[in-house]
Design a protein around this motif. Structure first.
Motif, PDB file in Angstrom:
ATOM      1  N   ILE A  54      25.249  -0.950 -32.597  1.00 51.64           N
ATOM      2  CA  ILE A  54      24.999   0.440 -32.184  1.00 51.64           C
ATOM      3  C   ILE A  54      26.188   1.341 -32.503  1.00 51.64           C
ATOM      4  N   ALA A  55      27.388   0.807 -32.399  1.00 52.53           N
ATOM      5  CA  ALA A  55      28.577   1.637 -32.599  1.00 52.53           C
ATOM      6  C   ALA A  55      28.839   1.956 -34.068  1.00 52.53           C
ATOM      7  N   ALA A  56      28.046   1.388 -34.987  1.00 50.49           N
ATOM      8  CA  ALA A  56      28.201   1.736 -36.400  1.00 50.49           C
ATOM      9  C   ALA A  56      27.760   3.173 -36.667  1.00 50.49           C
ATOM     10  N   SER A  57      26.961   3.739 -35.777  1.00 54.71           N
ATOM     11  CA  SER A  57      26.497   5.110 -35.974  1.00 54.71           C
ATOM     12  C   SER A  57      26.517   5.931 -34.693  1.00 54.71           C
ATOM     13  N   THR A  58      27.070   5.369 -33.632  1.00 51.52           N
ATOM     14  CA  THR A  58      26.999   6.020 -32.333  1.00 51.52           C
ATOM     15  C   THR A  58      28.310   5.896 -31.581  1.00 51.52           C
ATOM     16  N   LEU A  59      28.829   7.012 -31.110  1.00 45.35           N
ATOM     17  CA  LEU A  59      29.981   6.993 -30.222  1.00 45.35           C
ATOM     18  C   LEU A  59      29.490   6.533 -28.855  1.00 45.35           C
ATOM     19  N   VAL A  60      30.225   5.628 -28.233  1.00 45.73           N
ATOM     20  CA  VAL A  60      29.849   5.097 -26.924  1.00 45.73           C
ATOM     21  C   VAL A  60      31.028   5.287 -25.982  1.00 45.73           C
ATOM     22  N   VAL A  61      30.753   5.759 -24.768  1.00 46.66           N
ATOM     23  CA  VAL A  61      31.759   5.773 -23.723  1.00 46.66           C
ATOM     24  C   VAL A  61      31.249   4.842 -22.632  1.00 46.66           C
ATOM     25  N   ALA A  62      31.975   3.753 -22.433  1.00 45.13           N
ATOM     26  CA  ALA A  62      31.635   2.787 -21.390  1.00 45.13           C
ATOM     27  C   ALA A  62      32.283   3.251 -20.094  1.00 45.13           C
ATOM     28  N   THR A  63      31.472   3.437 -19.060  1.00 42.27           N
ATOM     29  CA  THR A  63      31.969   3.874 -17.758  1.00 42.27           C
ATOM     30  C   THR A  63      31.502   2.887 -16.688  1.00 42.27           C
ATOM     31  N   CYS A  64      32.046   3.011 -15.507  1.00 48.86           N
ATOM     32  CA  CYS A  64      31.612   2.126 -14.424  1.00 48.86           C
ATOM     33  C   CYS A  64      30.166   2.415 -14.028  1.00 48.86           C
ATOM     34  N   ASP A  65      29.625   3.551 -14.447  1.00 48.22           N
ATOM     35  CA  ASP A  65      28.226   3.908 -14.165  1.00 48.22           C
ATOM     36  C   ASP A  65      27.300   3.603 -15.336  1.00 48.22           C
ATOM     37  N   GLY A  66      27.807   2.951 -16.380  1.00 48.64           N
ATOM     38  CA  GLY A  66      26.991   2.630 -17.544  1.00 48.64           C
ATOM     39  C   GLY A  66      27.492   3.324 -18.787  1.00 48.64           C
ATOM     40  N   ALA A  67      26.748   3.145 -19.856  1.00 45.93           N
ATOM     41  CA  ALA A  67      27.150   3.678 -21.153  1.00 45.93           C
ATOM     42  C   ALA A  67      26.651   5.102 -21.353  1.00 45.93           C
ATOM     43  N   ARG A  68      27.465   5.902 -22.013  1.00 44.36           N
ATOM     44  CA  ARG A  68      27.071   7.225 -22.483  1.00 44.36           C
ATOM     45  C   ARG A  68      27.048   7.141 -23.997  1.00 44.36           C
ATOM     46  N   LEU A  69      25.961   7.618 -24.598  1.00 42.52           N
ATOM     47  CA  LEU A  69      25.777   7.519 -26.041  1.00 42.52           C
ATOM     48  C   LEU A  69      25.668   8.895 -26.684  1.00 42.52           C
ATOM     49  N   ARG A  70      26.074   8.965 -27.938  1.00 40.24           N
ATOM     50  CA  ARG A  70      25.936  10.139 -28.784  1.00 40.24           C
ATOM     51  C   ARG A  70      26.453  11.399 -28.078  1.00 40.24           C
ATOM     52  N   SER A  71      25.623  12.413 -27.932  1.00 33.71           N
ATOM     53  CA  SER A  71      26.082  13.683 -27.360  1.00 33.71           C
ATOM     54  C   SER A  71      26.481  13.524 -25.896  1.00 33.71           C
ATOM     55  N   ASP A  72      25.873  12.591 -25.187  1.00 29.34           N
ATOM     56  CA  ASP A  72      26.297  12.332 -23.801  1.00 29.34           C
ATOM     57  C   ASP A  72      27.712  11.770 -23.773  1.00 29.34           C
ATOM     58  N   ALA A  73      28.080  10.975 -24.788  1.00 25.31           N
ATOM     59  CA  ALA A  73      29.441  10.446 -24.877  1.00 25.31           C
ATOM     60  C   ALA A  73      30.435  11.587 -25.122  1.00 25.31           C
ATOM     61  N   VAL A  74      30.087  12.504 -26.012  1.00 25.21           N
ATOM     62  CA  VAL A  74      30.957  13.650 -26.279  1.00 25.21           C
ATOM     63  C   VAL A  74      31.109  14.488 -25.011  1.00 25.21           C
ATOM     64  N   ALA A  75      30.016  14.720 -24.300  1.00 28.68           N
ATOM     65  CA  ALA A  75      30.072  15.494 -23.056  1.00 28.68           C
ATOM     66  C   ALA A  75      30.902  14.768 -21.994  1.00 28.68           C
ATOM     67  N   GLU A  76      30.803  13.450 -21.939  1.00 25.94           N
ATOM     68  CA  GLU A  76      31.589  12.661 -20.975  1.00 25.94           C
ATOM     69  C   GLU A  76      33.080  12.826 -21.243  1.00 25.94           C
ATOM     70  N   VAL A  77      33.457  12.775 -22.510  1.00 21.91           N
ATOM     71  CA  VAL A  77      34.864  12.975 -22.871  1.00 21.91           C
ATOM     72  C   VAL A  77      35.293  14.393 -22.494  1.00 21.91           C
ATOM     73  N   ALA A  78      34.498  15.377 -22.862  1.00 21.00           N
ATOM     74  CA  ALA A  78      34.850  16.773 -22.550  1.00 21.00           C
ATOM     75  C   ALA A  78      35.021  16.966 -21.047  1.00 21.00           C
ATOM     76  N   ALA A  79      34.134  16.378 -20.261  1.00 19.82           N
ATOM     77  CA  ALA A  79      34.202  16.534 -18.802  1.00 19.82           C
ATOM     78  C   ALA A  79      35.483  15.932 -18.233  1.00 19.82           C
ATOM     79  N   GLY A  80      36.047  14.939 -18.914  1.00 21.65           N
ATOM     80  CA  GLY A  80      37.258  14.294 -18.423  1.00 21.65           C
ATOM     81  C   GLY A  80      38.545  14.965 -18.842  1.00 21.65           C
ATOM     82  N   LEU A  81      38.454  15.999 -19.650  1.00 23.46           N
ATOM     83  CA  LEU A  81      39.644  16.689 -20.133  1.00 23.46           C
ATOM     84  C   LEU A  81      39.886  17.965 -19.338  1.00 23.46           C
ATOM     85  N   GLY A  82      41.042  18.557 -19.560  1.00 22.75           N
ATOM     86  CA  GLY A  82      41.374  19.817 -18.898  1.00 22.75           C
ATOM     87  C   GLY A  82      40.720  21.006 -19.584  1.00 22.75           C
TER      88      GLY A  82
END
Length: 147
Positions: A54-82
């Motif tokens: 899956i990671a060959a074409s998809t950014l993944v953010v693994a969290t304690c609440d599960g995986a965030r994929l594609r645009s949800d992964a980008v949003a997860e990163v953005a939410a964690g920044l200042g």
């Protein structure tokens, strides 16, 4: 305390650029990183119930609440920044199908380049130390799953 782990394709020029951008803007060191082709990346994907390919074409953010994929992964990163990057998390108001369609269109045109080490990607010269300091370990994956 467990930190989210960003799993990326180490052979993807766009992914490596995103990780470099993340490291420069994640001043609180909230996120860890790992390339999808290494043992830690595969362990993180497996812990999230995802196949390794899956990671060959998809950014993944693994969290304690599960995986965030594609645009949800980008949003997860953005939410964690200042500020102002956190504001980009508001993209979540756009329907996921539309967001992921844009994500897929961009991903289909991404440059491929062989990574120095696909398990950790290719850090730019000025970020090698910080990049390596952010690499997740199997212990980080275990802590994420246990949280």
């Amino acid at each position: 305390m467990s930190r989210p782990i960003v799993v990326f394709d180490g052979d993807c020029g766009l992914c490596n650029g995103f990780i470099a951008w993340l490291i420069r803007h994640d001043r609180d060191r909230r996120f860890l990183i790992t390339g999808s082709d290494g043992p830690v990346g595969r362990a993180a994907l497996g812990a999230m119930g995802l196949p390794p390919e899956i990671a060959a074409s998809t950014l993944v953010v693994a969290t304690c609440d599960g995986a965030r994929l594609r645009s949800d992964a980008v949003a997860e990163v953005a939410a964690g920044l200042g500020w102002p990057w956190r504001a980009a998390a508001s993209m979540r108001i756009v329907p996921r199908g539309l967001r992921d369609g844009v994500y897929r269109a961009i991903a289909s045109r991404r440059p491929r380049r062989p990574a120095i080490d696909p398990s950790c990607g290719t850090p730019p010269p000025g970020l090698v130390g910080e990049w390596r300091a952010r690499l997740a370990t199997r212990e980080d994956v275990a802590a994420l799953v246990a949280a």
